[in-house]
Design a protein around this motif. Structure first.
Motif, short mmCIF file in Angstrom:
data_model
loop_
_atom_site.label_atom_id
_atom_site.label_comp_id
_atom_site.label_asym_id
_atom_site.label_seq_id
_atom_site.Cartn_x
_atom_site.Cartn_y
_atom_site.Cartn_z
N GLU A 157 0.86 -1.19 0.00
CA GLU A 157 0.00 0.00 0.00
C GLU A 157 0.89 1.23 0.00
O GLU A 157 1.78 1.36 0.85
CB GLU A 157 -0.88 -0.04 1.25
CG GLU A 157 -2.12 0.83 1.17
CD GLU A 157 -1.80 2.29 1.46
OE1 GLU A 157 -2.26 3.17 0.70
OE2 GLU A 157 -1.07 2.55 2.43
N PRO A 158 0.72 2.16 -0.97
CA PRO A 158 1.64 3.30 -1.12
C PRO A 158 1.87 4.14 0.12
O PRO A 158 3.01 4.49 0.43
CB PRO A 158 0.97 4.12 -2.24
CG PRO A 158 0.29 3.09 -3.07
CD PRO A 158 -0.25 2.10 -2.08
N ALA A 159 0.82 4.46 0.86
CA ALA A 159 0.99 5.30 2.04
C ALA A 159 1.82 4.58 3.10
O ALA A 159 2.71 5.18 3.73
CB ALA A 159 -0.37 5.70 2.62
N HIS A 160 1.55 3.30 3.28
CA HIS A 160 2.32 2.53 4.26
C HIS A 160 3.77 2.39 3.80
O HIS A 160 4.71 2.48 4.61
CB HIS A 160 1.71 1.14 4.45
CG HIS A 160 2.53 0.23 5.32
ND1 HIS A 160 2.61 0.39 6.68
CD2 HIS A 160 3.35 -0.81 5.01
CE1 HIS A 160 3.43 -0.52 7.19
NE2 HIS A 160 3.88 -1.26 6.20
N ALA A 161 3.96 2.18 2.50
CA ALA A 161 5.31 2.03 1.97
C ALA A 161 6.12 3.31 2.21
O ALA A 161 7.31 3.25 2.54
CB ALA A 161 5.25 1.71 0.48
N ALA A 162 5.48 4.46 2.04
CA ALA A 162 6.17 5.73 2.25
C ALA A 162 6.57 5.90 3.71
O ALA A 162 7.68 6.32 4.03
CB ALA A 162 5.27 6.89 1.80
N ARG A 163 5.66 5.57 4.61
CA ARG A 163 5.96 5.69 6.05
C ARG A 163 7.06 4.70 6.46
O ARG A 163 7.96 5.05 7.23
CB ARG A 163 4.70 5.45 6.88
CG ARG A 163 3.65 6.54 6.75
CD ARG A 163 2.58 6.40 7.82
NE ARG A 163 1.84 5.15 7.69
CZ ARG A 163 0.74 4.99 6.94
NH1 ARG A 163 0.26 6.02 6.25
NH2 ARG A 163 0.11 3.83 6.90
N SER A 164 6.98 3.49 5.94
CA SER A 164 7.98 2.48 6.32
C SER A 164 9.35 2.86 5.77
O SER A 164 10.37 2.61 6.42
CB SER A 164 7.57 1.09 5.81
OG SER A 164 7.68 1.01 4.40
N MET A 165 9.38 3.48 4.59
CA MET A 165 10.65 3.92 4.02
C MET A 165 11.34 4.91 4.94
O MET A 165 12.53 4.79 5.24
CB MET A 165 10.41 4.56 2.65
CG MET A 165 11.68 5.00 1.94
SD MET A 165 11.35 5.94 0.42
CE MET A 165 11.07 7.58 1.12
N LEU A 166 10.58 5.89 5.45
CA LEU A 166 11.14 6.87 6.36
C LEU A 166 11.59 6.22 7.67
O LEU A 166 12.66 6.53 8.21
CB LEU A 166 10.11 7.96 6.65
CG LEU A 166 10.03 9.09 5.64
CD1 LEU A 166 8.81 9.97 5.91
CD2 LEU A 166 11.29 9.93 5.66
N ALA A 167 10.78 5.31 8.18
CA ALA A 167 11.12 4.64 9.44
C ALA A 167 12.39 3.80 9.29
O ALA A 167 13.26 3.80 10.17
CB ALA A 167 9.95 3.76 9.89
N ILE A 168 12.49 3.09 8.18
CA ILE A 168 13.66 2.26 7.93
C ILE A 168 14.92 3.12 7.83
O ILE A 168 15.95 2.81 8.43
CB ILE A 168 13.48 1.45 6.63
CG1 ILE A 168 12.44 0.33 6.83
CG2 ILE A 168 14.80 0.88 6.14
CD1 ILE A 168 12.91 -0.78 7.74
N VAL A 169 14.84 4.21 7.09
CA VAL A 169 16.01 5.07 6.92
C VAL A 169 16.44 5.67 8.26
O VAL A 169 17.63 5.67 8.60
CB VAL A 169 15.73 6.18 5.90
CG1 VAL A 169 16.88 7.19 5.88
CG2 VAL A 169 15.57 5.57 4.51
N ASP A 170 15.50 6.19 9.02
CA ASP A 170 15.85 6.78 10.31
C ASP A 170 16.49 5.74 11.23
O ASP A 170 17.50 6.01 11.90
CB ASP A 170 14.60 7.37 10.98
CG ASP A 170 14.22 8.72 10.41
OD1 ASP A 170 14.95 9.22 9.54
OD2 ASP A 170 13.19 9.28 10.83
N GLY A 171 15.90 4.56 11.28
CA GLY A 171 16.44 3.51 12.14
C GLY A 171 17.80 3.02 11.68
O GLY A 171 18.71 2.79 12.50
N MET A 172 17.98 2.87 10.39
CA MET A 172 19.25 2.41 9.86
C MET A 172 20.34 3.45 10.05
O MET A 172 21.50 3.11 10.30
CB MET A 172 19.11 2.05 8.38
CG MET A 172 18.38 0.73 8.14
SD MET A 172 18.32 0.32 6.38
CE MET A 172 17.55 -1.30 6.45
#
Length: 201
Positions: A157-172
């Motif tokens: 789902e595009p909205a979830h994918a966008a949020r997860s992308m930000l979360a992954i980058v911040d965490g990484m």
């Protein structure tokens, strides 16, 4: 002629002094955070007084905003060269991550301030709110475009994918700051995005 030449020289010196202050403020804020970093610390690094800092920037808040905006402007200018959402914009995002790795101090600053600025009333609160909204919106539109093109994986789902992308980058990024030699931040970000799409990133 003399007046004009003098004016240009004064302007150049003023611009150079502002750059020196911004560079020093970046070092102070990235090391100590906004709350603990002081104008005196910035002034000491530049070799001027606190009054000298306030001649160029009206307040500590204004100085912080200038530091953040100067750095963020480069990313926005780069993204502006990618006019269409979709695969190319995701590739541009990965490229921004790669460029950020060349300035680990900026990643440190953002990591410190994103946590510190969650409190309402913090001078960087609205900056980061707006920054997250902008990146999330751009990423979501890219995922929507790829869904329409049939290159987004089924069930994503595009909205979830966008949020997860930000979360992954911040965490990484946080993990990378602890283990820069043992972790490939760019490769990990690319692998996450690749898991969401069906074409090579």
């Amino acid at each position: 002629m003399t007046t004009s030449t003098t004016s240009r020289g004064t302007y150049a010196k003023t611009a150079e002094r502002r750059r020196e202050i911004l560079d020093a403020a970046f070092e102070v804020f990235s090391t100590s955070g906004y709350t603990n970093g002081s104008l005196r610390d910035v002034a000491d690094r530049v070799g001027i007084t606190q009054a000298g800092i306030l001649f160029h920037f009206k307040s500590k808040t204004e100085l912080l905003a200038a530091v953040l905006e100067k750095r963020d402007q480069r990313s926005r200018e780069y993204f502006a060269t990618v006019t269409e959402p979709g695969l190319e914009q995701l590739r541009a995002f990965v490229e921004v991550v790669r460029r950020n790795c060349e300035e680990p101090g900026m990643i440190e600053l953002y990591t410190i301030l994103t946590a510190e600025a969650t409190v309402e009333g913090h001078p960087a609160h609205e900056f980061f709110r707006g920054r997250y909204d902008w990146i999330r919106s751009e990423a979501q539109q890219s995922f929507i475009t790829m869904r329409e093109e049939g290159t987004l994986r089924a069930g994503v789902e595009p909205a979830h994918a966008a949020r997860s992308m930000l979360a992954i980058v911040d965490g990484m990024q946080l993990q990378w700051l602890y283990d820069r030699s043992g972790m490939d931040l760019v490769a990990d970000v690319r692998a996450h995005l690749q898991s969401l799409i069906t074409v090579p990133l």
